[in-house]
Design a protein around this motif. Sequence first.
Motif, PDB file in Angstrom:
ATOM      1  N   UNK A  22     -43.670  63.471  19.833  1.00  0.00           N
ATOM      2  CA  UNK A  22     -43.048  64.096  20.636  1.00  0.00           C
ATOM      3  C   UNK A  22     -42.113  65.247  20.798  1.00  0.00           C
ATOM      4  N   UNK A  23     -41.507  65.048  19.321  1.00  0.00           N
ATOM      5  CA  UNK A  23     -41.406  66.533  18.405  1.00  0.00           C
ATOM      6  C   UNK A  23     -41.719  67.690  17.765  1.00  0.00           C
ATOM      7  N   UNK A  24     -43.183  67.389  18.062  1.00  0.00           N
ATOM      8  CA  UNK A  24     -44.116  68.995  17.492  1.00  0.00           C
ATOM      9  C   UNK A  24     -43.933  69.136  16.310  1.00  0.00           C
ATOM     10  N   UNK A  25     -43.910  68.098  15.734  1.00  0.00           N
ATOM     11  CA  UNK A  25     -43.818  68.136  13.575  1.00  0.00           C
ATOM     12  C   UNK A  25     -45.136  67.619  13.737  1.00  0.00           C
ATOM     13  N   UNK A  26     -45.765  68.950  12.944  1.00  0.00           N
ATOM     14  CA  UNK A  26     -47.109  68.912  12.487  1.00  0.00           C
ATOM     15  C   UNK A  26     -46.792  67.655  10.910  1.00  0.00           C
ATOM     16  N   UNK A  27     -47.498  66.624  11.022  1.00  0.00           N
ATOM     17  CA  UNK A  27     -47.730  66.091   9.835  1.00  0.00           C
ATOM     18  C   UNK A  27     -48.897  65.062   9.473  1.00  0.00           C
ATOM     19  N   UNK A  28     -48.963  64.942   8.823  1.00  0.00           N
ATOM     20  CA  UNK A  28     -50.278  64.082   8.008  1.00  0.00           C
ATOM     21  C   UNK A  28     -49.440  62.717   7.461  1.00  0.00           C
ATOM     22  N   UNK A  29     -50.253  61.477   7.603  1.00  0.00           N
ATOM     23  CA  UNK A  29     -49.109  59.750   7.088  1.00  0.00           C
ATOM     24  C   UNK A  29     -51.771  60.146   6.115  1.00  0.00           C
ATOM     25  N   UNK A  30     -50.987  59.692   5.055  1.00  0.00           N
ATOM     26  CA  UNK A  30     -52.041  59.134   4.144  1.00  0.00           C
ATOM     27  C   UNK A  30     -51.683  57.676   2.911  1.00  0.00           C
ATOM     28  N   UNK A  31     -51.984  56.918   3.812  1.00  0.00           N
ATOM     29  CA  UNK A  31     -51.517  55.853   2.884  1.00  0.00           C
ATOM     30  C   UNK A  31     -52.382  56.161   1.268  1.00  0.00           C
ATOM     31  N   UNK A  32     -51.650  55.429   0.031  1.00  0.00           N
ATOM     32  CA  UNK A  32     -51.400  56.134  -1.032  1.00  0.00           C
ATOM     33  C   UNK A  32     -51.864  54.503  -1.817  1.00  0.00           C
ATOM     34  N   UNK A  33     -50.978  53.628  -1.400  1.00  0.00           N
ATOM     35  CA  UNK A  33     -51.147  52.052  -2.213  1.00  0.00           C
ATOM     36  C   UNK A  33     -52.465  51.516  -0.469  1.00  0.00           C
ATOM     37  N   UNK A  34     -52.826  50.584  -1.263  1.00  0.00           N
ATOM     38  CA  UNK A  34     -53.717  49.557  -0.769  1.00  0.00           C
ATOM     39  C   UNK A  34     -53.280  48.097  -1.264  1.00  0.00           C
ATOM     40  N   UNK A  35     -52.812  47.185  -0.250  1.00  0.00           N
ATOM     41  CA  UNK A  35     -51.649  45.824  -0.444  1.00  0.00           C
ATOM     42  C   UNK A  35     -52.991  44.888   0.051  1.00  0.00           C
ATOM     43  N   UNK A  36     -52.691  43.776  -1.181  1.00  0.00           N
ATOM     44  CA  UNK A  36     -53.362  42.360  -0.498  1.00  0.00           C
ATOM     45  C   UNK A  36     -52.711  41.346  -0.812  1.00  0.00           C
ATOM     46  N   UNK A  37     -52.622  40.157  -0.161  1.00  0.00           N
ATOM     47  CA  UNK A  37     -51.995  39.535   0.065  1.00  0.00           C
ATOM     48  C   UNK A  37     -52.113  38.173  -0.791  1.00  0.00           C
ATOM     49  N   UNK A  38     -51.770  37.869  -1.908  1.00  0.00           N
ATOM     50  CA  UNK A  38     -52.203  36.632  -2.777  1.00  0.00           C
ATOM     51  C   UNK A  38     -52.167  34.993  -1.630  1.00  0.00           C
ATOM     52  N   UNK A  39     -52.828  33.783  -1.676  1.00  0.00           N
ATOM     53  CA  UNK A  39     -52.728  32.563  -0.778  1.00  0.00           C
ATOM     54  C   UNK A  39     -51.960  31.958  -1.448  1.00  0.00           C
ATOM     55  N   UNK A  40     -50.987  30.769  -1.091  1.00  0.00           N
ATOM     56  CA  UNK A  40     -50.161  30.533  -2.761  1.00  0.00           C
ATOM     57  C   UNK A  40     -50.851  29.483  -3.427  1.00  0.00           C
ATOM     58  N   UNK A  41     -50.767  29.812  -4.252  1.00  0.00           N
ATOM     59  CA  UNK A  41     -51.507  28.409  -5.224  1.00  0.00           C
ATOM     60  C   UNK A  41     -50.608  26.839  -4.503  1.00  0.00           C
ATOM     61  N   UNK A  42     -51.098  26.168  -3.821  1.00  0.00           N
ATOM     62  CA  UNK A  42     -50.429  24.638  -3.131  1.00  0.00           C
ATOM     63  C   UNK A  42     -50.303  23.906  -4.485  1.00  0.00           C
ATOM     64  N   UNK A  43     -51.718  24.144  -5.808  1.00  0.00           N
ATOM     65  CA  UNK A  43     -50.617  23.017  -6.831  1.00  0.00           C
ATOM     66  C   UNK A  43     -49.778  23.312  -7.701  1.00  0.00           C
ATOM     67  N   UNK A  44     -49.617  24.848  -7.900  1.00  0.00           N
ATOM     68  CA  UNK A  44     -48.325  24.385  -8.047  1.00  0.00           C
ATOM     69  C   UNK A  44     -47.303  24.648  -7.334  1.00  0.00           C
ATOM     70  N   UNK A  45     -47.036  25.316  -6.226  1.00  0.00           N
ATOM     71  CA  UNK A  45     -46.063  24.366  -5.732  1.00  0.00           C
ATOM     72  C   UNK A  45     -45.928  23.052  -5.238  1.00  0.00           C
ATOM     73  N   UNK A  46     -46.950  22.365  -5.029  1.00  0.00           N
ATOM     74  CA  UNK A  46     -46.075  20.962  -5.306  1.00  0.00           C
ATOM     75  C   UNK A  46     -46.170  20.879  -6.567  1.00  0.00           C
ATOM     76  N   UNK A  47     -46.385  20.665  -8.062  1.00  0.00           N
ATOM     77  CA  UNK A  47     -45.351  20.202  -8.790  1.00  0.00           C
ATOM     78  C   UNK A  47     -44.113  20.886  -9.349  1.00  0.00           C
ATOM     79  N   UNK A  48     -44.299  21.881  -8.541  1.00  0.00           N
ATOM     80  CA  UNK A  48     -41.952  21.667  -8.099  1.00  0.00           C
ATOM     81  C   UNK A  48     -41.441  21.124  -7.408  1.00  0.00           C
ATOM     82  N   UNK A  49     -42.559  20.910  -6.862  1.00  0.00           N
ATOM     83  CA  UNK A  49     -41.778  20.028  -5.211  1.00  0.00           C
ATOM     84  C   UNK A  49     -40.500  19.590  -5.286  1.00  0.00           C
ATOM     85  N   UNK A  50     -40.149  18.367  -6.364  1.00  0.00           N
ATOM     86  CA  UNK A  50     -38.908  17.867  -6.237  1.00  0.00           C
ATOM     87  C   UNK A  50     -37.625  18.187  -7.587  1.00  0.00           C
ATOM     88  N   UNK A  51     -38.608  19.707  -8.472  1.00  0.00           N
ATOM     89  CA  UNK A  51     -37.550  20.076  -8.699  1.00  0.00           C
ATOM     90  C   UNK A  51     -36.720  21.405  -8.276  1.00  0.00           C
TER      91      UNK A  51
END
Length: 246
Positions: A22-51
Motif C-alpha cells: 500500500x505504501x508502494x515500497x519495493x521489497x524482497x522478503x528472504x527467509x534466512x533460517x529454517x526453524x524446527x521445533x522439538x517435541x518435549x522429552x516427556x520422560x525427562x520432564x516427568x523425572x523432574x515433576x516433583x523438583x
Amino acid sequence: MELPAIFIGRRLSALTRKWLVSEQIKFIEQPLVRLTYRKPDIHFFNSIQNSEKKWVVTSSYAAHWLLRFALKIGMKKDDLVYCLSEKQERILTKCGVRVVRPKSLNAYSLAELLVEQNDGAKVIYLRGDKSLNPLPELLDQNQLDWHSVEVYKNTSIEIMMNEMFDGYLFFSESAIKSYKASGNFPPPKAPVLANGNRTAQAAWAEFPNLVLESHEEEELSFVKYAIQRITEKLNEPEPKHRIIIE
C-alpha cells in the motif's frame, strides 16, 4: 521523495506485506533460517515433576515453545520463568506464570539475577541448538544446578543475493550469521536495521555499515520504523564540498 527498496531477512506476515504494498515500497522478503521445533522429552520432564525448578528462556522461539507445551511438560502456575526481552515476557505471561527480566537485557545480567535468587531450585534452560550467548558458561562458573533442554533447531538457508537495496532489515542474530555465511554483504552506504539489542550487537560485529537498533519488536511496527529511517537516509541532501584552489 524517493522511496527505498529494502531487503527483509524473513518471511513476513500478510498484514505487513499488505502495508508495504500500500505504501508502494519495493521489497524482497528472504527467509534466512529454517526453524524446527522439538517435541518435549516427556520422560525427562516427568523425572523432574516433583523438583523445585525455575525456567529460563533467552529467545522468542523458546518462549513460544514453552507457551505451546506448558501443560504437557507439567508447568505449574506458581513456577518462575526468567527471560531477556519484553517480547519474550509478553509471550510467557500467557502461560499464567510469574515472569522475571533483569534490568539489563543481556546474559551476564540474567546470570547475575539467577545467582542472586538461587534457592537451590533446578534451573531449566530452554534453548536452540546453536547457543548465541554465554549463559551456559556463566551458569557453570557460578555452580548453579541447571539443565539444558534443546527445544528448537535453526538451519541456515544459504542463498547469494545479487541485487542491492537501500536498507537491510534483520530480526535475529541467526539470520545475520546465515546471510553473511552465504557470502553476502550489504553495500557500504546502506543502513542495517536490527530488531532488538541482540540483533543489533550481531550486526555491529558482522557489518561495517551504519546499524540502527529498533526497540519496536512487533513486526509491522519495526518495519514502519525501518522504512522511516531508511527513507530519511535516502533523501538526505548530498554534502556540498567547497574546493579552494590556491
